[in-house]
Design an enzyme around this catalytic site. Structure first.
Site, PDB file in Angstrom:
ATOM      1  N   HIS A  30       4.777  -9.149   2.750  1.00  0.00           N
ATOM      2  CA  HIS A  30       5.054 -10.581   2.692  1.00  0.00           C
ATOM      3  C   HIS A  30       6.502 -10.874   3.081  1.00  0.00           C
ATOM      4  O   HIS A  30       6.769 -11.807   3.856  1.00  0.00           O
ATOM      5  CB  HIS A  30       4.764 -11.120   1.291  1.00  0.00           C
ATOM      6  CG  HIS A  30       3.314 -11.363   1.048  1.00  0.00           C
ATOM      7  ND1 HIS A  30       2.821 -11.948  -0.103  1.00  0.00           N
ATOM      8  CD2 HIS A  30       2.224 -11.096   1.809  1.00  0.00           C
ATOM      9  CE1 HIS A  30       1.513 -12.037  -0.036  1.00  0.00           C
ATOM     10  NE2 HIS A  30       1.122 -11.513   1.107  1.00  0.00           N
ATOM     11  N   HIS A  89       7.055  -7.467  -5.955  1.00  0.00           N
ATOM     12  CA  HIS A  89       7.613  -6.217  -5.454  1.00  0.00           C
ATOM     13  C   HIS A  89       8.944  -5.868  -6.115  1.00  0.00           C
ATOM     14  O   HIS A  89       9.560  -6.686  -6.806  1.00  0.00           O
ATOM     15  CB  HIS A  89       7.800  -6.268  -3.929  1.00  0.00           C
ATOM     16  CG  HIS A  89       6.520  -6.415  -3.173  1.00  0.00           C
ATOM     17  ND1 HIS A  89       5.724  -5.343  -2.855  1.00  0.00           N
ATOM     18  CD2 HIS A  89       5.897  -7.529  -2.663  1.00  0.00           C
ATOM     19  CE1 HIS A  89       4.657  -5.777  -2.181  1.00  0.00           C
ATOM     20  NE2 HIS A  89       4.735  -7.091  -2.064  1.00  0.00           N
TER      21      HIS A  89
END
Length: 373
Positions: free
Chosen positions: A188, A282
């Site tokens: 992303h 993340h």
């Protein structure tokens, strides 16, 4: 008496008008055509375009530094002190589901027609130059996007493990409702940064785009009156090429503006979603690495490869005529300077005089050149 007669004769001559004289008609021979009056709608559109240019053409070098610095600092804080949860922390939020997960598709939906229209006009309707010199940039960008995302997924799959014993593959682990522990480089973050940089680069033809309208009007006047203008960038076009540019510019410029405004809105959305990724998804190292890959890919293609003109494709905005004005490069210590005029050619020395509200503060002294025979 003589004086009175003389004044009467002079007055008669001053009031004399030849037969067929029209006081509303002026002799325009040798004068440049002027633009039409600007409407309120056009003024509002110009304001909107100005704001969009300020947003999307924010100093890209500073933006790259902000990307890397924010990925490191904001993500590092989030690793040790999680941020409060909001709607954007949910993976099923509408922007993540319908935009980020389809991020590259959205980028292509806007950038491809914009590239086709602007490049087609700059290439004077030459389809061969369009497909050979401009469209390959999008193909190359898509190739790198696909390559890096596949590589990230491969690394996570090959160097991870399942939290359940006896399950060795990621697919089996996830199907069994377990959790796969792997080094998940953020796809992303990569797509958001890379898409933003591609949009910024591909949007650059809009800079100075309105100048083409004036060039077309002046060159049309020059060709009708057989005048020669060495400063008009369209002067070297063939008649059919000039007519093609004129027709396509008038026809497609409104659509080009709409696409540019949409690209600006999309680029702004990508920046907002990148902040959400920094906050909630993340680990820091996974996001920093993905950002580095995105920036290096952008730099290699748009800053090193395309401007070199040694291999196809060509750089953004390259065509059969030059319409953009590039400011001279700032002075760099210990480096021999050469003015980079880009598409504009050498500038007039009067442009170097400081101005206030478009008017020179002082008159520049003429430069005399002496020659010896």
């Amino acid at each position: 008496m003589a004086s009175k007669r003389k004044m009467t004769s002079s007055s008669t001559n001053m009031n004399f008008r030849p037969t067929g004289y029209d006081p509303q008609r002026q002799d325009t021979k040798g004068t440049r055509p002027t633009s039409n009056p600007t409407t309120v709608r056009e003024v509002l559109l110009q304001v909107l375009m100005f704001l969009c240019k300020k947003i999307i053409f924010f100093d890209v070098n500073l933006k790259v530094a902000l990307y890397l610095g924010s990925l490191f600092l904001v993500s590092l804080i989030g690793d040790f002190a999680p941020y409060p949860k909001t709607y954007f922390a949910r993976s099923d939020n509408i922007f993540n589901v319908y935009f980020v997960k389809w991020g590259w598709a959205w980028t292509l939906v806007l950038s491809v027609p914009y590239l086709v229209l602007t490049s087609f006009i700059l290439c004077c309707g030459n389809r061969g130059k369009l497909f050979k010199e401009h469209l390959p940039r999008i193909v190359i960008a898509t190739f790198f996007w696909l390559t890096w995302t596949k590589a990230f997924n491969f690394i996570e799959t090959m160097y991870g493990r399942c939290n359940a014993k006896g399950v060795d593959t990621k697919i089996a682990c996830l199907k069994g409702g377990h959790f796969w522990h792997g080094f998940d480089i953020s796809g992303h973050a990569f797509i958001l940064i890379y898409s933003s940089l591609v949009l910024i680069e591909e949007a650059k033809p809009i800079i100075g785009w309105e100048n083409i309208k004036e060039h077309l009007r002046n060159e049309d006047h020059n060709r009708n009156t057989r005048e020669d203008s060495s400063s008009n960038p369209l002067r070297n076009l063939e008649d059919d090429e000039f007519q093609t540019v004129k027709e396509m510019y008038e026809k497609y410029t409104p659509l080009i503006r709409i696409l540019f405004i949409s690209m600006t809105a999309l680029q702004l959305l990508w920046d907002v979603m990148l902040v959400c990724t920094m906050l909630y998804y993340h680990k820091m190292i996974e996001k920093v690495l993905s950002g580095i890959f995105a920036i290096l890919t952008w730099f290699f293609t748009y800053r090193a490869w395309y401007p070199a003109h040694s291999l196809l494709p060509n750089s953004v905005g390259h065509g059969k005529f030059l319409y953009q004005k590039v400011k001279p490069q700032p002075a760099v210590p210990f480096r021999k300077q050469s003015l980079n005029y880009g598409n504009a050619g050498p500038s007039n020395r009067s442009n170097d005089v400081p101005k206030f509200m478009g008017m020179p503060i002082y008159q520049q002294k003429p430069v005399t050149v002496t020659t010896t025979e």
